[in-house]
Design a protein around this motif. Structure first.
Motif, mmCIF file in Angstrom:
data_model
loop_
_atom_site.group_PDB
_atom_site.id
_atom_site.type_symbol
_atom_site.label_atom_id
_atom_site.label_comp_id
_atom_site.label_asym_id
_atom_site.label_seq_id
_atom_site.Cartn_x
_atom_site.Cartn_y
_atom_site.Cartn_z
ATOM 1 N N VAL A 167 0.854 -1.190 0.000
ATOM 2 C CA VAL A 167 0.000 0.000 0.000
ATOM 3 C C VAL A 167 0.888 1.237 0.000
ATOM 4 C CG1 VAL A 167 -1.903 1.189 1.149
ATOM 5 C CG2 VAL A 167 -1.662 -1.281 1.414
ATOM 6 N N ILE A 175 -5.083 6.124 1.289
ATOM 7 C CA ILE A 175 -4.491 5.076 0.457
ATOM 8 C C ILE A 175 -4.378 5.606 -0.968
ATOM 9 C CG2 ILE A 175 -4.738 2.732 -0.397
ATOM 10 C CD1 ILE A 175 -6.332 2.102 2.113
ATOM 11 N N SER A 178 -2.798 0.501 -3.855
ATOM 12 C CA SER A 178 -2.606 -0.799 -3.203
ATOM 13 C C SER A 178 -2.827 -1.888 -4.227
ATOM 14 C CB SER A 178 -3.572 -0.964 -2.021
ATOM 15 O OG SER A 178 -4.907 -1.040 -2.481
ATOM 16 N N VAL A 182 -7.571 -3.322 0.967
ATOM 17 C CA VAL A 182 -7.034 -3.309 2.321
ATOM 18 C C VAL A 182 -8.049 -3.857 3.312
ATOM 19 C CG1 VAL A 182 -6.123 -1.861 4.172
ATOM 20 C CG2 VAL A 182 -5.502 -1.394 1.800
ATOM 21 N N CYS A 201 -9.959 2.619 -0.737
ATOM 22 C CA CYS A 201 -8.752 3.447 -0.777
ATOM 23 C C CYS A 201 -9.105 4.928 -0.607
ATOM 24 C CB CYS A 201 -8.010 3.242 -2.104
ATOM 25 S SG CYS A 201 -7.487 1.544 -2.375
ATOM 26 N N PHE A 206 -6.428 3.965 5.220
ATOM 27 C CA PHE A 206 -5.739 2.808 5.785
ATOM 28 C C PHE A 206 -5.999 2.673 7.290
ATOM 29 C CE2 PHE A 206 -1.939 0.963 7.773
ATOM 30 C CZ PHE A 206 -1.912 -0.258 7.122
#
Length: 931
Positions: A167, A175, A178, A182, A201, A206
């Motif tokens: 990431v 984010i 990635s 996630v 994202c 995150f």
């Protein structure tokens, strides 16, 4: 893959600029105010996307660069003085040198930092040219950055493990890119089930995803805070949900500021590792992982980027390596090796990465072995643009491998050189592998022995197997880490060898049970023999010390003993009290068949002596043999005696393991035998036997001394007459030849020889002297006196009957030769052993028989030791006076003159007269009590 959500900032290892579709922020530095205004207006007119900030000083330029996202710096150095290095040498923007031809020589130092140079000249075209240059350098930097970023991200994605995601994060946790969802990864769900479908994202971020997965506890909040506060440190967190908790490991790598302050985070599922290993082992593993170095090279081999770990491992700061060629950190010859590796990957269409071991050179000149994983970077057209390297220092590992290799070689050499056998045992199945040296040690080949535990157990000595198996059991159960035991094993020939067995468990199953143990066998037979010899010597020294102490004790004890019985009791009692033996007894000869009868016993509390004496006439035991031979006899192992077997068996049945029979001797006379029994095998070594032989001589001498003292002090004596008609005797032979009578009239000891004086009746003294001298037993003869029908003859011999009789406590009273018969009358104590006396006489002449035996009163009283005149004479003076008297020196006329007497005594005449005068004076003084 989840795409990134930005089109602007990118990573190219060094610079950040703006793409062509965005505003190009230009800082124009010129000391000439007119030129600044002119350039400012001209650039704005030439290019709509160019925004110009004009400054007159370097300080103002630095301030503008710090407060503005500068895309390009254009400067004319004329009139500016010294240009600050940070202004023109940085990773943020390209520099264009804008000057006239006359100023180029004075600005040569700026050329290294400038992206390009545009020469000033008159005309409107110069403004268009300058604007195009600005757009070009900015666009080129953006293209390179985007290519590098895309390739780097592709490389990262290809290297990410199945249970890991990568990431790119902004500082606030947004984010930016990635390779997978996630939230799905954190929650342990399939990415296709994620409601965001890749949009987490942009929406959740995150840290929002992590907060939702972490437990709502103080510990969970601490873990989340650590993730935020330490974006580049490895952090392990526990997430809840699902069937069981999971553990995720976050690694963070800070990218250059030119990349927009992004952080590359690698999130890995380490649940299985965390559950399998202890926390300490896991932390050590994480620390090791965190030591990996990351760096990138462009297509020319220049280092675009490196992390702290890579730089510090080589002794540099990251900034010192950026922009340097790879050859700076590679040892000589390693650059070509790395290039060849890259070429091999380039030539393999289906291969994009590889691993190679290279030697790096540190800043201080030392070298380190490093394992590098190369991932090649290509642009959209497939052109090679550089590589990403993941470096791990393997110097210690290489050193350990070399040490292990050397150790293995030395071990193999030692095992082979020392003749060590190796075994490999599975305690669960009892299968065992024996190598050739193991089986060969016992005389077998590997095919002759079954590879099983029972094979080993059957070969171990029955007396040792329990101890050996107990030690193995402790190894299996884990009570001990190392197995060590020494035991005997039977060879193929039936012999026994001592083996040292050493082993260790190298593998256990999940239940903790040993499933593999490895060890060695070493033949220590010779070592044990040496060890046993040392122990025997030590025991022998202890015993010898005991014997010496016993001898000292006996010396004091025997000095006060008045009879043979007292002597025997003192000896036996002290031997038993010294713990040298458990039983001791002294026996003497009884009867005519050399039968040994115990006279004194010590230590026979259980009354076993009768069981030890085998009086059945079927051979001689050790005691009888010592009595006859006069030599020490021993049984070192009663259970396995070859000589005196029956006596050994009898002693073993009573708990004794060794026996010694010590003759009690005085000269050639054996007065008796000291018999000793010990409960230890081989208790009577040769040196101990020698010491006890001294005890036997000491006791024998004491026996004789006591008998002699009794002979002198008793009023009643035993008178024994022995006769021999042996014609080989010199005295008998001469008397028969001349039909004469010989009678001993005296004797004198002179040093190592003896003088005997015989009266001759019925023959010439000179003829008798000559005939006696012809016999080898006679050393010399001399006529002392002659008369009409005989005389006196002096005979010199090596040993006399008188000296021999003293060894058995007797003395010669008379000796005559008449009618072919040699008759000797002996006086002895009433309890004297007549057989011992006869044996002494037979050493001079065989065939002696006892013809008369009677007790009688002594003819004269013993001398009073307080008034005896002889006490005033020395031994030498007595010898001289006695010889002078016996040789007729004091007769008148003299039978022997002074010269003859001196010759007989082996001294000079003056010395003879000196001895005689002193002896006569001392004798007269004593008789008349003059003093």
């Amino acid at each position: 893959m989840i795409e990134n959500d930005f089109d602007g900032p990118a990573v190219a290892g060094t610079r950040q600029t703006e793409p062509a579709s965005c505003v190009i922020e230009v800082v124009y530095l010129d000391a000439d105010a007119t030129a600044r205004e002119e350039v400012h207006e001209a650039l704005a007119d030439q290019h709509d996307d160019i925004s110009v900030t004009s400054v007159a000083t370097t300080d103002a330029a630095l301030e503008a660069a710090a407060s503005t996202a500068v895309s390009c710096l254009v400067l004319d150095p004329t009139g500016l003085g010294e240009i600050p290095e940070p202004l023109v040498s940085n990773d943020r923007y390209p520099v264009i040198l804008y000057t006239d031809a006359a100023a180029q020589n004075s600005t040569a130092s700026l050329f290294d930092s400038a992206e390009t140079v545009v020469q000033k000249h008159d005309g409107a075209k110069q403004w268009a040219f300058l604007a195009e240059k600005i757009a070009s350098v900015v666009s080129t930097s953006v293209d390179r950055t985007e290519y590098a970023l895309q390739d780097a991200l592709s490389g990262i994605e290809s290297r990410v493990d199945e249970n890991e995601i990568a990431v790119l994060l902004a500082d606030d946790g947004t984010i930016r890119w990635s390779n997978a969802s996630v939230s799905a990864f954190v929650n342990g769900t399939d990415g296709e089930d994620c409601q965001h479908d890749g949009e987490d994202c942009q929406h959740d971020g995150f840290y929002d995803c992590m907060a939702a997965a972490l437990p709502d506890t103080t510990s969970g909040q601490r873990q989340l805070q650590r993730l935020r506060d330490s974006p580049t440190e490895p952090v392990t967190v526990r997430v809840t949900g699902g069937e069981r908790d999971r553990y995720l490991l976050r690694h963070g790598y800070r990218l250059p500021e030119a990349a927009g302050g992004l952080t590359l985070a690698l999130l890995k599922d380490v649940t299985e590792a965390a559950r399998r290993d202890a926390r300490t082992a896991l932390l050590e593993l994480l620390v090791e992982k965190s030591q990996d170095g990351l760096y990138t090279l462009n297509e020319r081999g220049v280092i675009d980027f490196c992390n702290e770990s890579f730089a510090s491992n080589l002794g540099y700061e990251p900034a010192e390596l950026r922009g340097e060629h790879a050859s700076t950190v590679l040892a000589p010859g390693e650059l070509s090796k790395g290039q060849e590796t890259v070429e091999e990957v380039l030539e393999a269409p289906d291969k994009n990465s590889t691993t190679v071991d290279l030697t790096f050179r540190r800043k201080d000149g030392t070298e380190r072995d490093v394992a590098v994983n190369y991932t090649l970077i290509h642009d959209d057209s497939g052109t090679y643009r550089g590589l990403i390297g993941v470096a791990r220092d393997i110097t210690e590992r290489r050193e350990r491998e070399r040490e292990y290799q050397q150790m293995t070689e030395r071990l193999n050499f030692a095992v082979e050189g020392a003749g060590l056998g190796v075994w490999d045992w599975n305690p669960k199945t009892n299968d065992v592998t024996f190598d050739e040296r193991w089986t060969g040690m016992l005389g077998y080949s590997t095919d002759e022995l079954e590879p099983h535990y029972e094979t080993w157990a059957d070969l171990v000595h029955p007396d040792d197997i329990e101890r050996a198996e107990q030690a193995l059991g402790q190894l299996k159960s884990g009570e001990t880490d190392r197995y060590h035991c020494e035991f005997r094993m039977r060879t193929k020939d039936g012999d026994w060898k001592w083996i040292r067995d050493i082993g260790k468990v190298f593998e256990r199953n999940d239940d903790g049970e040993a499933v593999r143990a490895v060890g060695i066998h070493q033949d220590i037979t010779e070592e044990r023999k040496r060890q046993d010899a040392v122990e025997r010597q030590r025991d022998e020294l202890v015993a010898l010390n005991g014997v010496n102490m016993l001898i000292q004790d006996l010396i004091h004890a025997l000095g006060g003993a008045a009879t043979r019985d007292e002597i025997a009791e003192a000896v036996c009692d002290r031997i038993v009290e010294s713990d040298l033996c458990g039983l001791a007894w002294i026996g003497e000869r009884a009867g005519a068949n050399d039968r040994l009868v115990p006279k004194t016993v010590a230590g026979d509390e259980d009354g076993v002596l009768d069981e030890l004496i085998l009086d059945d006439g079927a051979g001689q035991g050790p005691g009888e043999t010592a009595l006859v031979t006069g030599e020490v006899q021993t049984i070192q192992d009663c259970n396995e005696a070859t000589e005196f077997e029956r006596w050994g068996v009898a002693a073993h049945q009573q708990g004794y393991e060794s026996v010694a029979a010590i003759p009690l001797v005085q000269g050639d006379v054996v007065h008796g035998v000291l018999c000793m029994y010990s409960d230890q095998p081989a208790a009577f070594s040769p040196r101990i036997v020698e010491s006890f032989a001294v005890v036997g001589e000491m006791v024998g001498y004491t026996f004789a001394a006591v008998q002699n003292r009794q002979l002198l002090s008793h009023d009643t004596v035993l008178e024994l007459t022995f006769e021999s008609r042996n014609p080989d005797n010199p005295l008998v032979s001469v008397a028969n030849a001349h039909e004469c009578r010989l009678e001993a009239v005296g004797s004198v000891d002179i040093g190592t020889t003896h003088l005997l004086y015989f009266s001759v009746d019925g023959a010439s003294a000179e003829t008798v002297s000559d005939d006696l001298r012809a016999h080898s037993e006679i050393l010399d003869t001399r006529v002392v006196r002659t008369d009409d029908d005989g005389g006196v003859v002096e005979v010199q011999v090596a040993e006399t009957i008188q000296s021999l009789l003293l060894d058995v406590g007797a003395r010669r009273q008379a000796m005559t030769v008449d009618g072919g018969t040699l008759s000797i009358t002996v006086e002895a104590p009433p309890d004297a052993d007549s057989r011992a006396i006869r044996e002494v006489l037979t050493t001079c002449t065989s065939d002696f028989t006892l013809t008369a035996k009677q007790e009688c009163e002594q003819e004269y009283a013993p001398a009073d030791t307080e008034t005896d005149p002889r006490d005033n004479l020395t031994d030498r003076q007595q010898e001289v006076l006695r010889t002078a008297f016996l040789t007729g020196y004091y007769a008148w006329p003299r039978d022997t003159n002074a010269e003859q007497l001196a010759e007989t005594l082996g001294i000079a005449s003056p010395t003879l007269h000196q001895h005689l005068r002193r002896a006569e004076r001392n004798l007269i003084d004593a008789v008349f009590d003059i003093n």
